[in-house]
Write an enzyme that holds these catalytic residues in place. Structure first.
Site, short mmCIF file in Angstrom:
data_model
loop_
_atom_site.label_atom_id
_atom_site.label_comp_id
_atom_site.label_asym_id
_atom_site.label_seq_id
_atom_site.Cartn_x
_atom_site.Cartn_y
_atom_site.Cartn_z
N ARG A 62 -48.20 9.85 25.09
CA ARG A 62 -47.03 10.67 25.46
C ARG A 62 -46.73 10.76 26.95
NH1 ARG A 62 -45.17 10.12 20.52
NH2 ARG A 62 -46.01 11.54 18.96
N ASP A 152 -43.11 -0.39 18.61
CA ASP A 152 -43.50 0.65 17.67
C ASP A 152 -42.53 1.81 17.65
OD1 ASP A 152 -45.32 1.69 15.74
OD2 ASP A 152 -45.86 3.21 17.22
N ASN A 278 -44.55 8.60 9.72
CA ASN A 278 -43.83 7.37 9.42
C ASN A 278 -44.70 6.17 9.75
OD1 ASN A 278 -41.75 5.67 8.71
ND2 ASN A 278 -40.89 5.60 10.77
N ASP A 305 -52.97 5.63 14.91
CA ASP A 305 -51.55 5.96 15.13
C ASP A 305 -51.45 7.43 15.59
OD1 ASP A 305 -48.82 5.88 15.37
OD2 ASP A 305 -48.41 5.71 13.22
#
Lengths: 425, 308
Positions: A62, A152, A278, A305
């Protein structure tokens, strides 16, 4: 003889012994232990398993841009506490990691807060701005330290562009990691399309949204004779396609995530936004197919992930919540739970989290042979812990495991023979 | 009757006995609503917030009237007039409303699960007036109640729900309520407007309207949202009307005393012909009348339940 570091009475592959480390490298593991070697530093490993540091090839840290969710410092803390010595961070930051300055900034942050590791390997954007329109400056990114390329989260829909991206990156010796999703089929989707989505009145994401793109990638890899790595595989259809590809020796590798091995779509019941991810959690049948696929090496790699979000972002109606599960703190314990349940064994776990990622992405790994990097941790197999926000190092507490009791914890983590994490008891 | 529920989120929460209790209570209010003086003091001093984050005329008016007939104070809040448009989260809006100490919040929202989300976050009663494609319990209750006014029992009755099932909260709640009351439910729609896993639902599925109408006791037509064509789910409205518009010829295939229903608002000439909508067998306006009575019953039961 004197060594830099000796770990006494620790269990490696079921055998107790002493581990000897010299100059950040593995010297020897002596079954049964040795009296003749003294360590400048010594640790008692009684009751602990000795495991090589894991590699996570798919995390979102992030930073830059979304530091309120996670930053490189907190993400790497969660990594080291969760057993990971190296992580590969995706490019969907703000600004996107599509230039050397962003890559360098990320590496600088990692070195600043964690000079002795865990080690960060940025993944460069496959297309500029992740916009799927033009290639990113891949050579510049590679020079700055990117270890792979990926779009991604924003899959490249244009097949021609995708082809050229795969060709161009292979020239640099780096792999493309593809997030397989046909966006026209998944648009607006909130969970797996099936019985539960139809009752909850949530728009579904069909498995073919993933598997069609998996098929594209397999055929592309075959045609170009160039490897492609498939991110976070979630369903049986994809597994069957990958098995076919491997049978044909097509250069395809694939990963799945712990959450697809332990949870199915029923976790969404009650509009549980912590289970919104997702690709979505699928059916029990898909879970079983994935478990078999990791056992049988159809799927090569486990990756978290890791997708941390702020608490308030998940505290909204289901349709508004962002996708993602925070994974670094819990991945190892969740997978160790699968070992205890007999789904696979410790060797499988190490293959999936250490050997395969190291081979595919050309990263140094520890196999406890002389000369290997001394990256390892002491694992307490009996330790039971409850997943609570305060027990997690990641800033993102968003996991369906919250409140669950898990087995197995990292007690101390060494990188290059140096203690970098010790759990306070 | 002891009422264990704080909120009304979905008919699946309710036992058949509880559903019948709501009907029984609604019957009294239906009668009161036909008197010259319709107001009763039962809920004097109670306040009800009508929080409609999605456009609605009839449901909001129906709840509003229900509250006022019971002497509760009702306050309307729509999305355009609220801070939600200024970026306030649903949770913050809800907590703000709660701080004003209402007794109930009636909520309509475009997200499935929004009512359940509020119920988890609020101490006051939350009544779901429609959440996304998920549930519309008061519509199902009023549909069921309307049919109890013309049928002695649901046993052996065949009810056809016709139209856009996939995107319909009314269909989901109706299927649940009607099957549990003993009716057999049929669905009819083109495959593109049926949920992916509809074969797991306790219904019989048709894609041919003539066959679906054979021997039915009631048809509930659903509104076709005109944007389904844009989404590529239908070729055009004309073709839809030809294949799935309910018209006079279908009456001949159904039981003689077949009842025609529609939750409104109708697209005349698309899912239903005007002739049927206005015909003798239509219960469409009875549904509207029943709606007020059923919502009065719900406010009455939830706001006066023991242990509040």
């Amino acid at each position: 003889m004197q060594a830099d570091l000796v770990i006494r009475n620790v269990v490696l592959n079921g055998e107790p012994g002493d581990l000897i480390v010299q100059q950040g490298r593995i010297e020897e593991f002596v079954p049964g232990g040795t009296e003749s070697v003294q360590g400048k530093e010594e640790f008692d490993g009684q009751g602990f398993f000795l495991w090589p540091s894991l590699i996570d090839v798919h995390v979102h840290l992030r930073e830059p841009g979304f530091e309120y969710k996670e930053d490189i410092n907190s993400g790497l803390k969660a990594a080291i506490a969760g057993g990971f010595g190296q992580v590969m961070a995706m490019a969907n930051t703000n600004p996107v990691n599509d230039s050397a300055s962003v890559t360098e900034f990320m590496l600088e942050q990692a070195r600043k807060f964690h000079p002795h590791g865990p080690f960060l390997h940025p993944i460069g954007a496959l297309t500029r701005g992740l916009a799927g329109k033009e290639l990113s400056p891949m050579a510049e990114l590679a020079r700055a330290g990117c270890r792979a390329f990926s779009n991604d989260g924003l899959p490249v829909e244009n097949n021609e562009l995708f082809r050229r991206a795969v060709e161009y990156s292979s020239d640099l010796g780096l792999k493309v990691i593809d997030h397989c999703e046909d966006v026209s089929l998944s648009e607006g989707g909130l969970m797996n399309e099936g019985e539960i989505s139809s009752y909850l009145g949530l728009k579904g994401i069909p498995v073919v949204a993933e598997s069609l793109q998996v098929a594209r990638d397999i055929l592309m890899a075959a045609y170009l004779d160039t490897p492609i790595h498939l991110a976070h595989i979630s369903c049986r259809q994809s597994v069957e396609l990958i098995a076919w590809a491997k049978q044909k020796s097509i250069p395809i590798t694939a990963e799945t995530c712990p959450h697809y091995l332990v949870w199915d779509e029923s976790r969404v019941q009650g509009y549980n936004t912590l289970a919104k991810v997702n690709p979505p959690l699928r059916t029990r049948d898909d879970v079983l197919a994935l478990q078999q696929a990791v056992r049988e090496k159809v799927i090569d790699v486990l990756a978290t992930d890791h997708a941390p979000h702020a608490e308030f972002e998940k505290d909204v109606p289901f349709g508004e919540a962002p996708n993602g599960i925070s994974g670094l703190d819990t991945a190892l314990s969740l997978c160790f739970g699968l070992v205890l349940d007999g789904v696979f064994d410790n060797d499988d776990l190490i293959r999936l989290f250490v050997n395969a990622p190291s081979e595919i992405f050309d990263l140094e790994a520890n196999t406890f042979q002389k000369g290997d990097v001394a990256d390892f941790f002491l694992f307490a197999p009996e330790a039971e812990w409850e997943v609570r926000p305060e027990a997690m190092f990641s800033r993102g507490k968003n996991t369906p495991a919250l409140g669950q009791k898990l087995r197995g914890r990292v007690m101390a983590h060494f990188l290059r023979g140096r203690l970098v994490f010790e759990r306070a008891i | 009757m002891h009422w264990p529920h704080k909120d009304l989120l979905d008919v699946s929460q309710l036992s058949v006995e509880e559903i019948r209790h709501i009907f029984e209570t609604a019957r009294h209010f239906l009668e009161i609503n036909r008197r010259p003086i319709k107001k009763v003091p039962t809920l004097k001093g109670k306040s009800v917030v009508l929080f409609f984050a999605e456009p609605s005329t009839r449901t909001r008016t129906s709840f509003d009237m229900a509250a006022k007939r019971l002497s509760a104070d009702s306050f309307s809040l729509s999305k355009s007039g609220s801070s939600l448009l200024k970026g306030e989260s649903l949770k913050d809006t809800a907590l703000t409303l709660q701080a004003m100490n209402p007794d109930a919040i009636v909520v309509r929202h475009s997200f499935s699960g929004a009512a359940e989300f509020l119920a988890k976050n609020l101490r006051c009663t939350v009544i779901n007036a429609g959440d996304g494609w998920h549930a519309h319990p008061t519509q199902a209750l009023l549909d069921g109640f309307t049919l109890t006014q013309v049928w002695k029992s649901f046993e052996g009755k065949e009810v056809l729900i016709l139209g856009d099932i996939a995107h319909s909260r009314v269909a989901r709640s109706d299927v649940d309520l009607l099957t549990r009351l003993g009716a057999r439910v049929r669905l009819c729609a083109p495959k593109t407007l049926l949920p992916y896993n509809v074969k797991k639902w306790p219904v019989t599925v048709f894609t041919d309207l003539d066959r679906a109408c054979e021997g039915v006791d009631a048809v509930i037509c659903l509104r076709l949202q005109l944007e389904r064509q844009e989404a590529g789910l239908l070729p055009d409205l004309r073709e839809y009307a030809r294949r799935y518009g309910l018209g006079r010829k279908h009456l001949a295939l159904a039981k003689d005393d077949v009842k025609i229903m529609h939750p409104g608002p109708m697209n005349r000439g698309i899912e239903i012909s005007s002739e049927l909508a206005d015909g003798d067998q239509s219960l469409i306006l009875d549904q509207v009348e029943a709606g007020v009575a059923v919502r009065m019953a719900i406010l009455f039961i939830y706001l006066l339940r023991e242990g509040r």
